[in-house]
Design a protein around this motif. Sequence first.
Motif, PDB file in Angstrom:
ATOM      1  N   GLY A 149       7.574  16.565  62.688  1.00  0.00           N
ATOM      2  CA  GLY A 149       8.997  16.448  62.956  1.00  0.00           C
ATOM      3  C   GLY A 149       9.848  16.178  61.743  1.00  0.00           C
ATOM      4  N   THR A 150       9.225  16.057  60.564  1.00  0.00           N
ATOM      5  CA  THR A 150       9.975  15.821  59.331  1.00  0.00           C
ATOM      6  C   THR A 150       9.794  17.002  58.393  1.00  0.00           C
ATOM      7  OG1 THR A 150       8.133  14.662  58.250  1.00  0.00           O
ATOM      8  CG2 THR A 150       9.664  13.335  59.551  1.00  0.00           C
ATOM      9  N   PRO A 151      10.754  17.238  57.490  1.00  0.00           N
ATOM     10  CA  PRO A 151      10.676  18.410  56.617  1.00  0.00           C
ATOM     11  C   PRO A 151       9.600  18.274  55.558  1.00  0.00           C
ATOM     12  CG  PRO A 151      12.557  17.058  56.022  1.00  0.00           C
ATOM     13  CD  PRO A 151      11.998  16.471  57.285  1.00  0.00           C
ATOM     14  N   THR A 152       9.080  19.409  55.108  1.00  0.00           N
ATOM     15  CA  THR A 152       8.118  19.415  54.011  1.00  0.00           C
ATOM     16  C   THR A 152       8.808  19.636  52.675  1.00  0.00           C
ATOM     17  OG1 THR A 152       7.736  21.771  54.368  1.00  0.00           O
ATOM     18  CG2 THR A 152       6.232  20.228  55.459  1.00  0.00           C
ATOM     19  N   GLY A 153      10.047  20.092  52.695  1.00  0.00           N
ATOM     20  CA  GLY A 153      10.801  20.316  51.467  1.00  0.00           C
ATOM     21  C   GLY A 153      11.683  19.133  51.114  1.00  0.00           C
ATOM     22  N   TYR A 154      12.578  19.345  50.173  1.00  0.00           N
ATOM     23  CA  TYR A 154      13.459  18.287  49.678  1.00  0.00           C
ATOM     24  C   TYR A 154      14.471  17.893  50.744  1.00  0.00           C
ATOM     25  CZ  TYR A 154      16.730  15.880  46.552  1.00  0.00           C
ATOM     26  OH  TYR A 154      17.550  14.951  45.952  1.00  0.00           O
ATOM     27  N   ASP A 155      14.585  16.602  50.991  1.00  0.00           N
ATOM     28  CA  ASP A 155      15.511  16.064  51.990  1.00  0.00           C
ATOM     29  C   ASP A 155      16.561  15.241  51.247  1.00  0.00           C
ATOM     30  OD1 ASP A 155      16.823  14.991  54.126  1.00  0.00           O
ATOM     31  OD2 ASP A 155      15.092  13.990  55.007  1.00  0.00           O
ATOM     32  N   SER A 156      17.709  15.827  50.981  1.00  0.00           N
ATOM     33  CA  SER A 156      18.669  15.270  50.024  1.00  0.00           C
ATOM     34  C   SER A 156      19.361  14.002  50.490  1.00  0.00           C
ATOM     35  CB  SER A 156      19.735  16.321  49.689  1.00  0.00           C
ATOM     36  OG  SER A 156      20.483  16.666  50.847  1.00  0.00           O
ATOM     37  N   THR A 157      19.266  13.650  51.784  1.00  0.00           N
ATOM     38  CA  THR A 157      19.968  12.463  52.272  1.00  0.00           C
ATOM     39  C   THR A 157      19.027  11.361  52.747  1.00  0.00           C
ATOM     40  OG1 THR A 157      20.181  13.365  54.521  1.00  0.00           O
ATOM     41  CG2 THR A 157      21.972  13.833  52.959  1.00  0.00           C
ATOM     42  N   SER A 158      17.730  11.514  52.539  1.00  0.00           N
ATOM     43  CA  SER A 158      16.783  10.477  52.952  1.00  0.00           C
ATOM     44  C   SER A 158      17.005   9.194  52.166  1.00  0.00           C
ATOM     45  CB  SER A 158      15.345  10.950  52.736  1.00  0.00           C
ATOM     46  OG  SER A 158      14.432   9.880  52.955  1.00  0.00           O
ATOM     47  N   ILE A 159      16.857   8.066  52.834  1.00  0.00           N
ATOM     48  CA  ILE A 159      16.999   6.780  52.157  1.00  0.00           C
ATOM     49  C   ILE A 159      15.783   6.465  51.292  1.00  0.00           C
ATOM     50  CG2 ILE A 159      15.918   5.151  53.785  1.00  0.00           C
ATOM     51  CD1 ILE A 159      18.701   3.591  53.536  1.00  0.00           C
ATOM     52  N   MET A 160      14.703   7.254  51.445  1.00  0.00           N
ATOM     53  CA  MET A 160      13.485   7.012  50.689  1.00  0.00           C
ATOM     54  C   MET A 160      13.319   7.951  49.501  1.00  0.00           C
ATOM     55  SD  MET A 160      12.232   4.317  51.973  1.00  0.00           S
ATOM     56  CE  MET A 160      10.757   4.293  50.952  1.00  0.00           C
ATOM     57  N   LEU A 161      14.398   8.570  49.031  1.00  0.00           N
ATOM     58  CA  LEU A 161      14.325   9.350  47.798  1.00  0.00           C
ATOM     59  C   LEU A 161      13.984   8.440  46.623  1.00  0.00           C
ATOM     60  CD1 LEU A 161      17.442  11.661  48.240  1.00  0.00           C
ATOM     61  CD2 LEU A 161      15.033  12.350  48.369  1.00  0.00           C
ATOM     62  N   ALA A 162      13.330   8.997  45.612  1.00  0.00           N
ATOM     63  CA  ALA A 162      12.854   8.192  44.489  1.00  0.00           C
ATOM     64  C   ALA A 162      13.987   7.572  43.683  1.00  0.00           C
ATOM     65  CB  ALA A 162      11.976   9.046  43.577  1.00  0.00           C
ATOM     66  N   CYS A 163      15.136   8.241  43.598  1.00  0.00           N
ATOM     67  CA  CYS A 163      16.278   7.716  42.850  1.00  0.00           C
ATOM     68  C   CYS A 163      17.512   7.680  43.741  1.00  0.00           C
ATOM     69  CB  CYS A 163      16.562   8.569  41.613  1.00  0.00           C
ATOM     70  SG  CYS A 163      15.312   8.421  40.316  1.00  0.00           S
ATOM     71  N   PHE A 164      18.454   6.805  43.390  1.00  0.00           N
ATOM     72  CA  PHE A 164      19.668   6.658  44.190  1.00  0.00           C
ATOM     73  C   PHE A 164      20.897   6.868  43.318  1.00  0.00           C
ATOM     74  CE2 PHE A 164      21.263   2.499  42.749  1.00  0.00           C
ATOM     75  CZ  PHE A 164      20.153   1.982  42.108  1.00  0.00           C
ATOM     76  N   SER A 165      22.032   7.122  43.966  1.00  0.00           N
ATOM     77  CA  SER A 165      23.291   7.321  43.256  1.00  0.00           C
ATOM     78  C   SER A 165      24.247   6.180  43.579  1.00  0.00           C
ATOM     79  CB  SER A 165      23.927   8.653  43.658  1.00  0.00           C
ATOM     80  OG  SER A 165      24.520   8.549  44.947  1.00  0.00           O
ATOM     81  N   ALA A 166      25.418   6.203  42.967  1.00  0.00           N
ATOM     82  CA  ALA A 166      26.431   5.181  43.213  1.00  0.00           C
ATOM     83  C   ALA A 166      27.245   5.466  44.467  1.00  0.00           C
ATOM     84  CB  ALA A 166      27.364   5.077  42.009  1.00  0.00           C
ATOM     85  N   ASN A 167      26.867   6.513  45.213  1.00  0.00           N
ATOM     86  CA  ASN A 167      27.641   6.913  46.392  1.00  0.00           C
ATOM     87  C   ASN A 167      26.849   6.799  47.690  1.00  0.00           C
ATOM     88  OD1 ASN A 167      29.928   7.830  44.770  1.00  0.00           O
ATOM     89  ND2 ASN A 167      28.587   9.519  44.149  1.00  0.00           N
ATOM     90  N   GLU A 168      25.792   6.009  47.711  1.00  0.00           N
ATOM     91  CA  GLU A 168      24.951   5.908  48.899  1.00  0.00           C
ATOM     92  C   GLU A 168      25.678   5.178  50.030  1.00  0.00           C
ATOM     93  OE1 GLU A 168      22.348   7.562  48.868  1.00  0.00           O
ATOM     94  OE2 GLU A 168      21.771   7.747  46.763  1.00  0.00           O
ATOM     95  N   ASP A 169      25.345   5.570  51.286  1.00  0.00           N
ATOM     96  CA  ASP A 169      25.952   4.887  52.433  1.00  0.00           C
ATOM     97  C   ASP A 169      25.028   3.841  53.043  1.00  0.00           C
ATOM     98  OD1 ASP A 169      24.069   6.326  53.894  1.00  0.00           O
ATOM     99  OD2 ASP A 169      25.534   7.633  54.867  1.00  0.00           O
TER     100      ASP A 169
END
Length: 286
Positions: free
Chosen positions: A251-271
């Motif tokens: 049920g989860t994607p195998t490719g890049y998921d640009s809005t996941s909270i578990m991405l390796a790096c974060f930006s200054a615009n996270e919600d």
Amino acid sequence: MKNFKFGLLGMICLGLTVVSCSKDEDQTIPENNDMAEVIKEIPQKVIDAANTLELNVNFIRYGQFHFPDGTSEERLFFEDDITMTEAQLLSLAKLAEESGTRQYSTFNLVSQGRNISIIGYTGGNQALSSKERTALQWAVNNYNRLSGVSISFTLTFGTNYQSKDMVVYNNTVNNPGGAGGSAGFPSNGLPNKYVQIYGLSGYDTNVNEHVITHEIGHSVGFRHTDWFSRQSCGQNTNEGSAGVGAVHITGTPTGYDSTSIMLACFSANEDGEFNGNDITALRNMY
């Protein structure tokens, strides 16, 4: 958009149940600490154990891990995302060999149905700020509001963390040049106990919430969603194997998921919020 690396830890990703890949050669890695005077050679038994777990040893090093009471211990650091003692590493490798599988979730998740006691640390120079305390409350709410997830959290604030399952504290004093967080991984049915954040005073509450939610995610058994590319960091580095070390969560994607909270790096615009795939992964795991 500038991206920032998460700190020192993480084991399993939301969307993938995996452990990382590694190289086979001996390495001597410098300390990422300006005050370090000695480069400690990585012994072969550590590299062999990391290979068994498919951990990436490209940037393995020894360093000091600091606790809320001001003490510290020597730990191994893997690519700033995973940290553990040498004894923990060797024990995990032995378990993996005995189980006949490298699927981390087979022996390292929090016990189903557990209510996790979590405390925000308020003492001394590692106390959470008012903004960080609010962010921690929001992060705990992210988990507790989900239906269909068996684990839950009870949050308090104070300094008596010894009896708690998890403590969240500000470790900027020992990480003056960075911004992010670090966490460990579950063992014996319990979550990782020590969750550090640092360098986040210049970011809004949502970014603080994002980092804390992310590090709690590691502590209950999740690794970076972009483990296969570290694309959120502007890299294209495969952290893990697509073979026996990686099991895709239905049920989860195998490719890049640009809005996941578990991405390796974060930006200054996270919600600071889970996306739908994060929630699906949590429900599948717990």
